[in-house]
Design an enzyme around this catalytic site. Structure first.
Site, mmCIF file in Angstrom:
data_model
loop_
_atom_site.group_PDB
_atom_site.id
_atom_site.type_symbol
_atom_site.label_atom_id
_atom_site.label_comp_id
_atom_site.label_asym_id
_atom_site.label_seq_id
_atom_site.Cartn_x
_atom_site.Cartn_y
_atom_site.Cartn_z
ATOM 1 N N TYR A 175 0.834 -1.207 0.000
ATOM 2 C CA TYR A 175 0.000 0.000 0.000
ATOM 3 C C TYR A 175 0.866 1.253 0.000
ATOM 4 O O TYR A 175 2.052 1.232 0.326
ATOM 5 C CB TYR A 175 -0.903 0.023 1.234
ATOM 6 C CG TYR A 175 -0.139 0.214 2.530
ATOM 7 C CD1 TYR A 175 0.072 1.478 3.059
ATOM 8 C CD2 TYR A 175 0.393 -0.885 3.213
ATOM 9 C CE1 TYR A 175 0.797 1.650 4.231
ATOM 10 C CE2 TYR A 175 1.107 -0.728 4.387
ATOM 11 C CZ TYR A 175 1.308 0.548 4.889
ATOM 12 O OH TYR A 175 2.030 0.717 6.040
ATOM 13 N N PHE A 215 2.601 9.781 3.387
ATOM 14 C CA PHE A 215 2.992 9.617 4.785
ATOM 15 C C PHE A 215 3.375 8.174 5.125
ATOM 16 O O PHE A 215 3.942 7.910 6.187
ATOM 17 C CB PHE A 215 1.874 10.090 5.727
ATOM 18 C CG PHE A 215 0.560 9.387 5.534
ATOM 19 C CD1 PHE A 215 0.307 8.161 6.119
ATOM 20 C CD2 PHE A 215 -0.437 9.977 4.767
ATOM 21 C CE1 PHE A 215 -0.906 7.515 5.947
ATOM 22 C CE2 PHE A 215 -1.659 9.339 4.592
ATOM 23 C CZ PHE A 215 -1.887 8.100 5.177
ATOM 24 N N ASP A 216 3.087 7.235 4.239
ATOM 25 C CA ASP A 216 3.444 5.841 4.523
ATOM 26 C C ASP A 216 3.415 5.046 3.229
ATOM 27 O O ASP A 216 2.610 5.332 2.327
ATOM 28 C CB ASP A 216 2.474 5.231 5.539
ATOM 29 C CG ASP A 216 2.997 3.945 6.157
ATOM 30 O OD1 ASP A 216 4.181 3.608 5.922
ATOM 31 O OD2 ASP A 216 2.237 3.277 6.891
ATOM 32 N N ILE A 222 -7.177 0.870 11.645
ATOM 33 C CA ILE A 222 -8.240 1.871 11.692
ATOM 34 C C ILE A 222 -9.505 1.333 11.012
ATOM 35 O O ILE A 222 -9.449 0.447 10.162
ATOM 36 C CB ILE A 222 -7.796 3.192 11.025
ATOM 37 C CG1 ILE A 222 -7.343 2.955 9.581
ATOM 38 C CG2 ILE A 222 -6.700 3.858 11.832
ATOM 39 C CD1 ILE A 222 -6.986 4.243 8.821
ATOM 40 N N TYR A 247 -7.898 8.595 11.854
ATOM 41 C CA TYR A 247 -7.262 8.984 13.114
ATOM 42 C C TYR A 247 -7.975 10.138 13.808
ATOM 43 O O TYR A 247 -7.489 10.646 14.821
ATOM 44 C CB TYR A 247 -5.794 9.332 12.864
ATOM 45 C CG TYR A 247 -4.994 8.125 12.424
ATOM 46 C CD1 TYR A 247 -4.531 7.199 13.348
ATOM 47 C CD2 TYR A 247 -4.727 7.894 11.072
ATOM 48 C CE1 TYR A 247 -3.815 6.075 12.952
ATOM 49 C CE2 TYR A 247 -4.007 6.780 10.660
ATOM 50 C CZ TYR A 247 -3.563 5.869 11.606
ATOM 51 O OH TYR A 247 -2.852 4.756 11.210
ATOM 52 N N PHE A 262 -5.596 5.801 0.309
ATOM 53 C CA PHE A 262 -4.712 4.648 0.221
ATOM 54 C C PHE A 262 -4.942 3.900 -1.084
ATOM 55 O O PHE A 262 -6.095 3.672 -1.480
ATOM 56 C CB PHE A 262 -4.983 3.664 1.362
ATOM 57 C CG PHE A 262 -4.478 4.106 2.713
ATOM 58 C CD1 PHE A 262 -3.167 3.872 3.083
ATOM 59 C CD2 PHE A 262 -5.321 4.731 3.610
ATOM 60 C CE1 PHE A 262 -2.693 4.264 4.331
ATOM 61 C CE2 PHE A 262 -4.858 5.118 4.855
ATOM 62 C CZ PHE A 262 -3.543 4.879 5.225
#
Length: 304
Positions: free
Chosen positions: A225, A235-236, A253, A279, A296
């Site tokens: 992902y 961010f990831d 989440i 979040y 995502f």
């Protein structure tokens, strides 16, 4: 008494310099003065024995420049040479050896630039002259501080609380702005062809359909992902780490639990996860701000 022009000029310079020193060494009176002095004390103590190697005019100029501009006043070559010279000088002084050669102006610019940059976010909270007064007192172990320990502790506590209030207010304002942005974005996005919206508000787009089983609650999934914010900031990413992620479907989440649960193995979906399914108002660390909508792209590689 008659003064020669050169002597008169020297006297005037001395008077001006003396006035500048007295202005900086005046006792802090206002809360703003005390904050500047308190911060300066801390900085001076951190400089310690290196203070003797610094030209004060250069230090102050670099501090001010760093706080409002951030552009270095020394080139990379000078930074490297000056940093090493400063280290050598401090080491020699501590060992009781003869002082090493150092350019005091460049040393002042180097240290002042670092200090100014570190104070950029709070530079409007204090005035520079009183800060410099604190720096000089903090760097001199023999100096008697202009504020006693109890007053310094009070100022520090009050300033910390003040900055906490500012930070909280900014987070609240940012959260409201993010929430408004999310509502507007999701309303537009749901009209895009191919985008589905679930009852919870999760939105997704099928990028590639799979033909394997769908994961069930309690099962472990293996995915690749990449996650970004609405402004495109990443961010990831498991791709960047070079290794797929594995986790329990109910250990992430809510938006991930619901979204990945819709995917058959082999599929690749794009998800837009509202903050309430992500979040929320707290955000996550420094990467994900409050009320952030998360996007995502997820590949489901396997289920256990």
């Amino acid at each position: 008494m008659n003064f020669a022009p050169r002597a008169l000029s020297a006297l005037l310079l001395a008077v001006i310099a003396s006035g500048s020193v007295h202005a900086q060494d005046a006792a802090p009176v206002s809360e703003r003065d005390k904050v500047g002095y308190m911060i300066g004390l801390d900085v001076g103590k951190s400089i310690g024995p290196g203070f003797l190697d610094l030209d004060m005019t250069a230090l102050q100029r670099a501090v001010e420049n760093g706080m409002v501009n951030g552009q270095p006043l020394l080139n990379d070559s000078d930074v490297k040479v000056t940093r090493q010279a400063l280290i050598d000088s401090i080491s020699a002084r501590k060992a009781g050896k003869p002082a090493t050669s150092i350019d005091h102006v460049k040393a002042g610019l180097l240290v002042g630039g670092n200090i100014g940059t570190s104070l950029a976010s709070i530079h409007t909270e204090f005035d520079l002259p009183m800060f410099m007064h604190g720096v000089k007192d903090g760097a001199n172990p023999a100096a008697k501080p202009a504020l006693d320990d109890a007053e310094i502790a009070r100022v520090r506590s009050a300033f910390s609380a003040h900055m906490g209030e500012i930070k909280a207010a900014k987070r609240e304002a940012d959260a409201k702005a993010s929430s408004k942005l999310e509502d507007e974005f999701l309303a537009r996005n749901k009209q895009v062809k191919g985008v589905f919206t679930t009852l919870s508000g999760l939105q997704y787009l099928v990028l590639r359909q799979g033909n394997g089983p769908r994961p069930r609650p309690g099962q472990k999934v293996k995915v690749n992902y990449v996650g970004t914010l609405l402004d495109g900031k990443k961010f990831d990413s498991s791709y960047d780490r070079g290794q797929p992620a594995e986790f329990g479907l109910d250990q992430v989440i809510k938006g991930w639990t619901e979204g990945v649960g819709l995917m058959p193995v082999g599929a690749k979906y794009r998800f837009w996860i509202p903050a309430r399914l992500g979040y929320g108002e707290k955000g996550a660390g420094t990467e994900i701000p409050p009320n952030a909508t998360l996007m995502f792209d997820v590949e489901l590689l396997g289920v256990e």
